[in-house]
Motif scaffolding. Structure first.
Motif, PDB file in Angstrom:
ATOM      1  N   GLN A  29       0.825  -1.210   0.000  1.00  0.00           N
ATOM      2  CA  GLN A  29       0.000   0.000   0.000  1.00  0.00           C
ATOM      3  C   GLN A  29       0.863   1.266   0.000  1.00  0.00           C
ATOM      4  O   GLN A  29       0.549   2.247  -0.677  1.00  0.00           O
ATOM      5  N   LEU A  30       1.965   1.228   0.748  1.00  0.00           N
ATOM      6  CA  LEU A  30       2.874   2.378   0.768  1.00  0.00           C
ATOM      7  C   LEU A  30       3.465   2.627  -0.617  1.00  0.00           C
ATOM      8  O   LEU A  30       3.542   3.775  -1.075  1.00  0.00           O
ATOM      9  N   SER A  31       3.854   1.568  -1.278  1.00  0.00           N
ATOM     10  CA  SER A  31       4.382   1.713  -2.640  1.00  0.00           C
ATOM     11  C   SER A  31       3.321   2.256  -3.580  1.00  0.00           C
ATOM     12  O   SER A  31       3.606   3.099  -4.441  1.00  0.00           O
ATOM     13  N   ALA A  32       2.098   1.795  -3.396  1.00  0.00           N
ATOM     14  CA  ALA A  32       1.002   2.194  -4.291  1.00  0.00           C
ATOM     15  C   ALA A  32       0.696   3.685  -4.189  1.00  0.00           C
ATOM     16  O   ALA A  32       0.282   4.305  -5.176  1.00  0.00           O
ATOM     17  N   VAL A  33       0.922   4.287  -3.016  1.00  0.00           N
ATOM     18  CA  VAL A  33       0.642   5.728  -2.875  1.00  0.00           C
ATOM     19  C   VAL A  33       1.864   6.585  -3.205  1.00  0.00           C
ATOM     20  O   VAL A  33       1.802   7.815  -3.132  1.00  0.00           O
ATOM     21  N   GLY A  34       2.983   5.929  -3.547  1.00  0.00           N
ATOM     22  CA  GLY A  34       4.135   6.689  -4.014  1.00  0.00           C
ATOM     23  C   GLY A  34       5.328   6.751  -3.089  1.00  0.00           C
ATOM     24  O   GLY A  34       6.256   7.542  -3.317  1.00  0.00           O
ATOM     25  N   ILE A  35       5.356   5.923  -2.048  1.00  0.00           N
ATOM     26  CA  ILE A  35       6.505   5.901  -1.146  1.00  0.00           C
ATOM     27  C   ILE A  35       7.607   5.022  -1.738  1.00  0.00           C
ATOM     28  O   ILE A  35       7.378   3.838  -2.028  1.00  0.00           O
ATOM     29  N   ASP A  36       8.778   5.605  -1.940  1.00  0.00           N
ATOM     30  CA  ASP A  36       9.952   4.859  -2.402  1.00  0.00           C
ATOM     31  C   ASP A  36      10.649   4.297  -1.173  1.00  0.00           C
ATOM     32  O   ASP A  36      11.476   4.955  -0.552  1.00  0.00           O
TER      33      ASP A  36
END
Length: 371
Positions: free
Chosen positions: A328-335
């Motif tokens: 989910q973190l990756s999906a919202v744009g967290i690298d």
């Protein structure tokens, strides 16, 4: 419920309680002895920031500084003598715990000079020197889990020296740390060392992950992103414990265990909560599982004793759930890779800054002692 009950429950659940602090004042006042006696404290960790804060107070160290100045000791020698004296005395205080736990606990950690974090050879030499200087079997030498630190971990363990691997942020790096640990034990055996006498912990930093990820989620600003605040650090720790269980179920570990090796326990570090929005015990009562260490500032320890909810194992079997958080973190744009790289670099820089502050404090004390 008394203050010791919750800490006793935590200890009973298989979590070793270590204090994340040390000073001459704690030793001289009996404070540390009281924590061992009353609050189930079975170990101590130190770092450059802790020593910088302790020596900035100065007074408790004045007499020893005067003696060292009179002998003509230089700055580096004075810092080494002051810090290793505290660690040696703390190690002596924990010797009964060390004996009662067959060396698992009763441990005191001291870190190599943080300025060496990117230099493998110098880190190994410093670790060997600290081990000889403190000269206590219950010492752990802290080595950062930088890329250059990984071979240093292996080479130090190969010499029969017990190691606390510090500044671990990512599960990927943690798996590399375990591999370095295995290699170190294999080499130690080849070098003729008794593996039963070698111990290690892997210090996985917790609260700093939330602090960095939350900042990035706020910057993204969507409701979906904000809903993920406060989830990254616990999820990361859950994935780390999942990796621990898998790595220590391999044939490679089974062979080492058959030779008497002790497992490298995960240690939850940086457990003081940085955001007032979160429970001040969340990095304790949400990370309860056997075969781990939680090293706490005394403020967090007091909060745990006062109102933590210790309900048994809160970690095992949650790897898949934790991975969904990272998806989910990756999906919202967290690298997330960049998050961990940033935290590692900042961790090294902060300890280097603390070491500089420590040198400045001791320089002032030496100048004063010399008149």
């Amino acid at each position: 419920m008394s203050t010791t009950d919750r800490l006793g429950q935590l200890s009973g659940a298989g979590v070793s309680i270590w204090l994340d602090d040390l000073s001459r004042e704690r030793l001289n006042s009996g404070n540390l002895a009281g924590l061992i006696r009353d609050k189930h404290v079975v170990g101590v960790t130190t770092n450059p920031t802790i020593f910088a804060n302790a020596l900035a107070d100065g007074e408790a160290y004045d007499e020893q500084v005067r003696e060292l100045a009179a002998r003509g000791a230089g700055l580096d020698a004075t810092v080494r003598e002051l810090t290793t004296t505290d660690v040696r005395n703390a190690a002596d205080l924990f010797r009964d715990v060390y004996a009662a736990t067959d060396g698992v606990d009763g441990r005191v950690s001291i870190e190599v000079d943080p300025r060496l974090a990117k230099d493998t050879d110098k880190t190994v030499a410093e670790a060997q020197d600290l081990w000889k200087t403190v000269d206590r079997p219950n010492l752990l030498v802290k080595i950062p889990a930088t890329e250059e630190g990984l071979p240093a971990i292996t080479r130090t363990l190969a010499e029969g020296i017990s190691v606390n691997v510090t500044l671990i942020f990512s599960v990927e790096r943690y798996e590399a740390v375990i591999d370095a640990f295995f290699a170190g034990l294999e080499q130690a055996k080849a070098n003729g060392h008794d593996l039963k006498g070698i111990h290690s912990v892997a210090s996985f930093f917790v609260s700093r992950v939330d602090a960095e990820v939350d900042k990035r989620l706020e910057a993204i600003g969507t409701e979906e992103a904000k809903a993920l605040r406060g989830k990254a650090a616990i999820a990361n720790a859950l994935l780390a414990y999942d990796a621990f269980e898998k790595k220590f179920a391999t044939d490679r570990w089974t062979a080492l265990a058959a030779d008497g090796a002790n497992a490298q326990r995960p240690l939850w570090a940086s457990t003081g909560v940085k955001s007032p929005e979160y429970s001040d015990t969340r990095y304790v009562d949400q990370l309860v599982v056997r075969d781990t260490v939680n090293t706490m500032p005394e403020k967090t320890m007091d909060a745990t004793a006062d109102h933590a909810e210790i309900t048994g194992d809160t970690v095992s079997g949650k790897g898949a759930e934790a991975q969904r958080v990272f998806d989910q973190l990756s999906a919202v744009g967290i690298d997330i890779t960049d998050v961990f790289l940033t935290l590692e670099n900042e961790g090294v820089e902060k300890f280097e800054k603390s070491w500089s502050d420590l040198l400045e404090s001791v320089t002032g004390q030496l100048d004063k002692a010399k008149g």
